[in-house]
Scaffold this motif. Sequence first.
Motif, PDB file in Angstrom:
ATOM      1  N   MET A   1      72.802  53.391  36.353  1.00 36.20           N
ATOM      2  CA  MET A   1      72.907  53.793  37.761  1.00 36.20           C
ATOM      3  C   MET A   1      72.971  52.537  38.611  1.00 36.20           C
ATOM      4  SD  MET A   1      70.496  56.521  39.803  1.00 36.20           S
ATOM      5  CE  MET A   1      68.969  55.666  39.433  1.00 36.20           C
ATOM      6  N   VAL A   2      73.621  52.641  39.758  1.00 39.58           N
ATOM      7  CA  VAL A   2      73.771  51.525  40.692  1.00 39.58           C
ATOM      8  C   VAL A   2      73.108  51.899  42.009  1.00 39.58           C
ATOM      9  CG1 VAL A   2      75.399  50.122  42.005  1.00 39.58           C
ATOM     10  CG2 VAL A   2      75.917  50.743  39.650  1.00 39.58           C
ATOM     11  N   ALA A   3      72.386  50.973  42.596  1.00 39.73           N
ATOM     12  CA  ALA A   3      71.819  51.148  43.930  1.00 39.73           C
ATOM     13  C   ALA A   3      72.329  50.006  44.797  1.00 39.73           C
ATOM     14  CB  ALA A   3      70.296  51.147  43.875  1.00 39.73           C
ATOM     15  N   ALA A   4      73.225  50.322  45.743  1.00 42.50           N
ATOM     16  CA  ALA A   4      73.818  49.309  46.622  1.00 42.50           C
ATOM     17  C   ALA A   4      73.095  49.345  47.963  1.00 42.50           C
ATOM     18  CB  ALA A   4      75.309  49.558  46.795  1.00 42.50           C
ATOM     19  N   LEU A   5      72.547  48.210  48.357  1.00 41.94           N
ATOM     20  CA  LEU A   5      71.734  48.124  49.565  1.00 41.94           C
ATOM     21  C   LEU A   5      72.415  47.249  50.595  1.00 41.94           C
ATOM     22  CD1 LEU A   5      68.969  48.524  51.062  1.00 41.94           C
ATOM     23  CD2 LEU A   5      68.204  46.435  49.894  1.00 41.94           C
ATOM     24  N   SER A   6      72.474  47.735  51.837  1.00 40.63           N
ATOM     25  CA  SER A   6      72.960  46.935  52.964  1.00 40.63           C
ATOM     26  C   SER A   6      71.816  46.806  53.962  1.00 40.63           C
ATOM     27  CB  SER A   6      74.187  47.590  53.621  1.00 40.63           C
ATOM     28  OG  SER A   6      74.553  46.880  54.792  1.00 40.63           O
ATOM     29  N   THR A  20      83.383  49.676  37.340  1.00 36.65           N
ATOM     30  CA  THR A  20      83.301  48.606  36.348  1.00 36.65           C
ATOM     31  C   THR A  20      82.300  48.952  35.245  1.00 36.65           C
ATOM     32  OG1 THR A  20      83.847  46.969  38.039  1.00 36.65           O
ATOM     33  CG2 THR A  20      82.830  46.155  36.019  1.00 36.65           C
ATOM     34  N   MET A  21      81.131  49.454  35.639  1.00 41.12           N
ATOM     35  CA  MET A  21      80.098  49.792  34.661  1.00 41.12           C
ATOM     36  C   MET A  21      80.554  50.904  33.720  1.00 41.12           C
ATOM     37  SD  MET A  21      76.439  49.652  36.660  1.00 41.12           S
ATOM     38  CE  MET A  21      75.617  50.184  35.150  1.00 41.12           C
ATOM     39  N   ALA A  22      81.286  51.871  34.267  1.00 38.70           N
ATOM     40  CA  ALA A  22      81.708  53.017  33.465  1.00 38.70           C
ATOM     41  C   ALA A  22      82.593  52.602  32.307  1.00 38.70           C
ATOM     42  CB  ALA A  22      82.425  54.041  34.346  1.00 38.70           C
TER      43      ALA A  22
END
Length: 782
Positions: free
Chosen positions: A81-86, A72-74
């Motif tokens: 940059m994306v940082a996805a945290l679980s 989506t960002m692209a």
Amino acid sequence: MPPDPNASSVASLDDLTDLFASLGYDGQLEHVLAPPQGTVRAALVARHSAFRVTGIEVRGDPHAAATRFVETMASETERGMVAALSPARARLAIGTWNAERQPVVRPLGLRAPDARSLDLLERLRPRPSESALALHLRVAAVLGTEGVGDRFVRALRRVLDRFTAECPLAMPRADARVIAFSALTRVLFLYFVQAKGWLAGERDYLRQRLDQALSDRRPFHRDVLQPLMFGALCTPAARRSRQDALGPVPFLNGGLFDPTALEERRGTPQWPNAVWRAAFDDLFDRFQFSVRETGRDVAVEPDMLGRVFEGVMEAPRRRASGTFYTPHALVADLLDRALVPLLAGRADVKRHAVREALAGCKPTEPEAAALLEAVRHLTLLDPAAGSGAFLLGALERLETLHQTLLGPHAPPPHRLRRRLLRYNLFGVDSDLVAVRLAELRLWLAVIADDPVADPAAVAPLPNLDGVVRHGDSLVDPVTLATAGAGPATARDVRRQVARVAEARIALFATVGPAKRRVAQTLRQSELALARGVLQNVIDRTDRGIETLLSDARRPTLFGTRAGLEADGRRLLRSLRQRRRAARAAHRQLRDANAVPFFAFECHWPDVLAAGGFDLVVGNPPWVRGERVPPAVRHVLRSRYRTYRASGRGFAHAPDLCQAFVERALELTAPNGAVAFLVPSKLATAGYAGPLRALLARETTVECVRPLGDTNTFRAAVYPTALIVMKTPPSAAQRERLATGPWVQLRRGEQALKDALRGTGRCVAELSPPRLGLKTGLNEVFL
């Protein structure tokens, strides 16, 4: 100072801000964003000039969430940059996009992060005078670096191509490739054995022997590999003639070092030293090997071999066969979802007790005893096993259940796994290379936790010939001949069933000269059973035809013959077709020394005699009608009720996995379960209507869940978890699911649908659809 993420310090978006601040970013939590689909929370967590870092918190797989967000960002911004945290999984995924605007995402573990993960974070540190665009391009290059698994698969494919091209024996290219792959997988297995110190206690045993052979100008294949693999490793130490030359190596037994049927037919090539030297330089000695699976992507581990099958398969063949590697997360999720209702029903306990046991928490003593009894006798089949992802996953889950339920009385893991493989797990695949890889991975699972250090004390590997079979689960001569004929009841057939089961179980642990005798007994028992089953079908069909014809010849009150009505004529045609198929199959066995094809009725007859498998699980091939050969389509249409086109043209042609679902139901015991990954289109496509009607009418649908949150397939596919119980459905289910498509809705969408129903307006009036908009589905409305 390098960053130090861990499970306790990185558990929220605020912690992500601190992490990126330690890397030199402006780590100020700027403002909270509207959370994207499938996320809990989103915010801008850091920046460097115009380069922004967006943090998202997710419940599911962070790698998949980061990939979707990056896509989506692209399309909306130039850099970032994306940082996805679980937090629940203690996993972090960092992603961006490259110059072609393709996502590049790397997963990181937060529990005891390894040096490689810390090094990767350190390389994301912005430089003092670096522009936002330069930082973006550098971050994309860092994250786009291939991991060990990817590099290993690429290297193996190159080496396999050379071995195939330079095969010393004249044979078709396809056969040369299979034989070359067998040779390479044997050496690959020895590298794992070498990593345990079982080859003369030397960690570079094979390289030293290669160098010595090159120095002495002796053929490495003939003088080292041949006597090692087909001699020492298959022979007890006391009976070896070259013990001094090869050093102390274990007696491994196992079919890996037995010539395959193809090698016996074509011969075993001996590749020259130059080819082997290139294989060691370009493949085996470039990587570190470990039998323990850590998921850190720092060494070649058994789990990585699951990607090998897809990686070495040529692209046209992979697409035609619908072969794709199934990620471990999907395997574990599907197995757990299927085991909960299955074991709860078999043990007559509440479902939360099964969930607790799967999570490692022992339930009450009565519940534990009942569950243990159900787990011990559970039989599991993967009818399209591929490289063994579901067999390995099932081995892991059943092992966990045994250890939880038995507590300190549980046997050691390497012994428990042998027992589970011997009695509980079964797999079939039509690709010989896949079968070889599945066996390799199961053998590695057996030796992974074996604490023995002395090569002479290593327990021989089990024979997996009766566990993982090469064959077609959908169509074979016996299946075609016996379809609809009902169970065989002849006394001699029932005796042969017991003989086959006894020989198969005995072969699993037999070694030495006795192994050949037991294998011969098994082949003869299977052959006798196949002949008996087919003869039984022929005799019963003959009687059925004679009864029909006799009724047709019976005179009426007016002195004419009664003849056959439409139903009778259809039955007569069906019986004659079955008799032709049975006679043709029987002719194949006339002069055979073994059954020349795989058939459940002949190779695992004891399981079918007991009612079938308790759980049939897997990821069957997704092959659309236009890619199925016409002759195969004709057979499938005549064999399976649900394999029907809904109109003209391939757009209405059924998917091959529909036949697999129907076949799985046939092989499943009453009150058993079927758990498959299937295309999401099966819920709505017109050609899948017969399958949906069958499931609604004859099973209890437990789960139809699109896997939008955990889809990590390396292909543009949209999997759905389909889990059904082979139990009579409720009247409500039959009424709700029997007709029309199965509407897939997210949580809350049903309330929206009900609210819109009374307005007289459609959704398109409120929010016009946009081309390319992706909707992540995470729950199905049933």
